[in-house]
Design a protein around this motif. Sequence first.
Motif, PDB file in Angstrom:
ATOM      1  N   LEU A 292       0.587  -0.888   0.096  1.00  0.00           N
ATOM      2  CA  LEU A 292       0.132  -0.131  -0.259  1.00  0.00           C
ATOM      3  C   LEU A 292       0.488   1.374  -0.212  1.00  0.00           C
ATOM      4  O   LEU A 292       0.673   2.265  -0.846  1.00  0.00           O
ATOM      5  N   ASP A 296       0.208   4.065  -2.898  1.00  0.00           N
ATOM      6  CA  ASP A 296       0.455   5.692  -2.960  1.00  0.00           C
ATOM      7  C   ASP A 296       1.421   6.094  -3.435  1.00  0.00           C
ATOM      8  O   ASP A 296       1.502   7.340  -3.776  1.00  0.00           O
ATOM      9  N   GLU A 297       2.702   5.541  -3.179  1.00  0.00           N
ATOM     10  CA  GLU A 297       3.973   6.373  -3.715  1.00  0.00           C
ATOM     11  C   GLU A 297       3.837   6.131  -4.906  1.00  0.00           C
ATOM     12  O   GLU A 297       4.191   7.825  -5.867  1.00  0.00           O
ATOM     13  N   GLU A 299       0.270   7.234  -6.392  1.00  0.00           N
ATOM     14  CA  GLU A 299      -0.255   7.776  -6.906  1.00  0.00           C
ATOM     15  C   GLU A 299       0.301   8.972  -6.645  1.00  0.00           C
ATOM     16  O   GLU A 299      -0.639   9.869  -7.438  1.00  0.00           O
ATOM     17  N   ARG A 326      -3.664  -1.502  -8.018  1.00  0.00           N
ATOM     18  CA  ARG A 326      -4.334  -0.637  -6.124  1.00  0.00           C
ATOM     19  C   ARG A 326      -5.663  -2.415  -6.302  1.00  0.00           C
ATOM     20  O   ARG A 326      -5.928  -3.396  -5.325  1.00  0.00           O
TER      21      ARG A 326
END
Length: 426
Positions: A292, A296-297, A299, A326
């Motif tokens: 995750l 996030d990185e 994104e 994801r």
Amino acid sequence: MGQHENDLGSVFRGARSALRLTQKQVGLIVGYSASAISRIESNQMRPDLPTCLALAEALGIPAERVRGAAVPEGPVIATVASGYPPDEEDAVRRRQLLTGALAAGATAIVGEGPAHALSTVDLEDVLFLLPSAAPAPLAELAARTATARRAFTSARYNDLAASLPSLLATAEATRDAAGGRARQQASAVLARSYVLAAELAAKQHSDTAWAAADRALTAARASGMPVPVGEASRVLAITMRRSGRWSSAVHLLTREAGDLDTADPRTAAVRTTLLLTAAYSAATGGDRNGSLGLLDEAEADVERRPGSPDGLFTVEATRAQVDVYRIGALNALGTPDEAVKVAAGLNIDSMPTPERRARAWTDTARMWHALGNSEQTFTALRHVEQEAPQEARRPALRALTSDLLYGPGRPQGLREFAARTGALVS
């Protein structure tokens, strides 16, 4: 993973023996060679979770037995959907499905059947028995590689497989005949040709992915260009992950991502694709926080600078791609319920290529299947077929289709779909 972590192979071997199937027959069902099945059964090769689940589906082993629960002694032959021993009707269906899958696999190899059947080209011959070829002008070679890339992104895998022997041979000859800057440029094109070979081998679950990915990375490093190195690193990491070396895959990808100059839009987009592949690799190893965090990185990278790494790269660095990865990561982590909201906000029709749209629908199908929603699973599978008929005939998709046929409340039209895509032969 519990008691069975060191002897998962005996579980697969016991189930296969109980069904009186050979290693070659099981390999045909799931798209592996007989030697790969042998290595899995002897615990010499550790497959990733998706491959374990595909084998479990093919052999009638409850999915939870490969997810982490201890395996009881003796073969476990039960329906995947329920986890309980099959009744007589399910046993008959299982025999029909296994027969159909075997027939479909044999059809793909001998070259009979519908035009959208998977490639009949032997990838070992492609890599190790290249034809003779003369060097070509770099512009011509690059154009041929771009055409091969379009075949992949359009999910026309037969066309790609047919073009690879000549393309690889010409690219090798061109690189060998060149010097200086021209040799570096030819090495970049050669790397991309081998990347396509590795991606095709991964689609077919072929062991030749290792050789193709290794050659791709060698040629890419010789080019001195970061984008081909990123492409090649990604396909090599996918091969590592599929053999169970997910942590090595994550290490390779994050190291390569860290070396890229993010001030350049192209290399910044390459970094995003490497982070996405690393995130999924971490998820297959059960590393939730790592997966995750990498998502996030990626994104955050996309929010700053979305786009495509290069005209020959097969993955886009966009928000839609982040969402697809994801969903896949949450599926692999065993939390598909968390992916439902992501899938609801995903506009698959906006994605640029049939191969990527089919990939998105595949991950959506796996999500709904894990949640026990057969209607939504089947809807997603039909979208896969609409986008890319050859994708629907891949071993993993045939296994998922076969599993739906075991479950309760089979959707209308599923049997015909299974027959059409090679999961069942009438």
